[in-house]
Design a protein around this motif. Structure first.
Motif, short mmCIF file in Angstrom:
data_model
loop_
_atom_site.label_atom_id
_atom_site.label_comp_id
_atom_site.label_asym_id
_atom_site.label_seq_id
_atom_site.Cartn_x
_atom_site.Cartn_y
_atom_site.Cartn_z
N THR A 144 1.05 -0.97 -0.04
CA THR A 144 -0.19 0.38 0.02
C THR A 144 1.06 1.11 -0.33
N GLN A 145 1.00 2.39 -1.01
CA GLN A 145 1.39 3.50 -1.38
C GLN A 145 0.06 4.77 -0.82
N THR A 146 0.65 5.26 0.02
CA THR A 146 -0.41 6.45 0.32
C THR A 146 -0.03 7.36 -0.33
N CYS A 147 0.80 7.66 0.11
CA CYS A 147 2.08 8.74 -0.93
C CYS A 147 2.22 7.79 -1.90
N ARG A 148 2.43 8.11 -3.28
CA ARG A 148 2.87 7.40 -4.23
C ARG A 148 4.14 7.25 -4.63
N ASP A 152 3.81 2.00 2.28
CA ASP A 152 3.28 2.96 4.21
C ASP A 152 4.13 1.27 4.75
N THR A 209 -0.67 10.53 10.14
CA THR A 209 -1.47 11.48 9.29
C THR A 209 -0.84 11.83 7.81
N TYR A 210 -1.56 11.61 6.62
CA TYR A 210 -0.86 12.15 5.52
C TYR A 210 -0.97 13.26 4.41
N SER A 229 0.83 15.05 1.29
CA SER A 229 1.23 14.35 -0.01
C SER A 229 0.98 15.94 -0.54
N CYS A 248 5.86 14.26 0.92
CA CYS A 248 5.40 13.53 1.49
C CYS A 248 5.39 13.53 2.72
N ILE A 304 4.52 12.97 6.62
CA ILE A 304 3.86 11.72 7.17
C ILE A 304 3.78 11.75 8.86
#
Length: 150
Positions: free
Chosen positions: A15-19, A23, A38-39, A41, A50, A52
């Motif tokens: 999983t990649q919340t920020c490209r 994660d 908390t992200y 980006s 990004c 976090i």
């Protein structure tokens, strides 16, 4: 407590919340597997930022891309003057950079990997006793294919 080691390659299906930033690697660096993160980006024309933050307000900031006017945006910790160690990433051997950590739980890796291309990873508030410098290097290795080629 889960393993706090960051892999040097992006695990498949991660999983990649920020490209381009797994994660699981973020969680390992911040020591926050069971924490709400908390992200924030931002994708600018030349680079991506990004940030976090965990519930303890520890902050991980990752910036990569192409620097404007050869000025690399970083936390300004990793310089030769403050005892940073030079490094070359296995995944981007044409570049060079520095890694440093302090007893006040701040650490940074800054890497220039081509004409104006860079990676800057700064952490404020890592868990003492974890391999933070090798984790930062592994994180930089894992995102270098994205950061150093695009």
């Amino acid at each position: 407590m889960p393993d706090l080691t960051v892999p040097s390659a992006i695990p498949s299906g991660s999983t990649q919340t920020c490209r381009g930033i797994p994660d699981q690697s973020v969680q390992a660096l911040l020591g926050s597997y069971n924490d709400d993160l908390t992200y924030d980006s931002v994708h600018l024309q030349n680079y991506t930022t990004c940030t976090i933050i965990n519930s303890d307000e520890n902050t991980l900031r990752i910036v990569y891309g192409h620097a404007d006017n050869d000025k690399i945006p970083s936390g300004k910790i990793a310089t030769e003057k403050n005892g940073a160690k030079p490094l070359t990433l296995q995944s981007a051997p044409q570049g060079s950079g520095f890694v440093v950590s302090t007893e006040s739980t701040n650490a940074e890796v800054v890497y220039q990997c081509g004409q104006g291309k860079f990676i800057s990873i700064t952490i404020r508030g890592y868990i003492l006793g974890t391999p933070v410098e090798s984790n930062l290097i592994n994180m930089a290795n894992s995102i270098s294919s994205l950061a150093c080629t695009t």
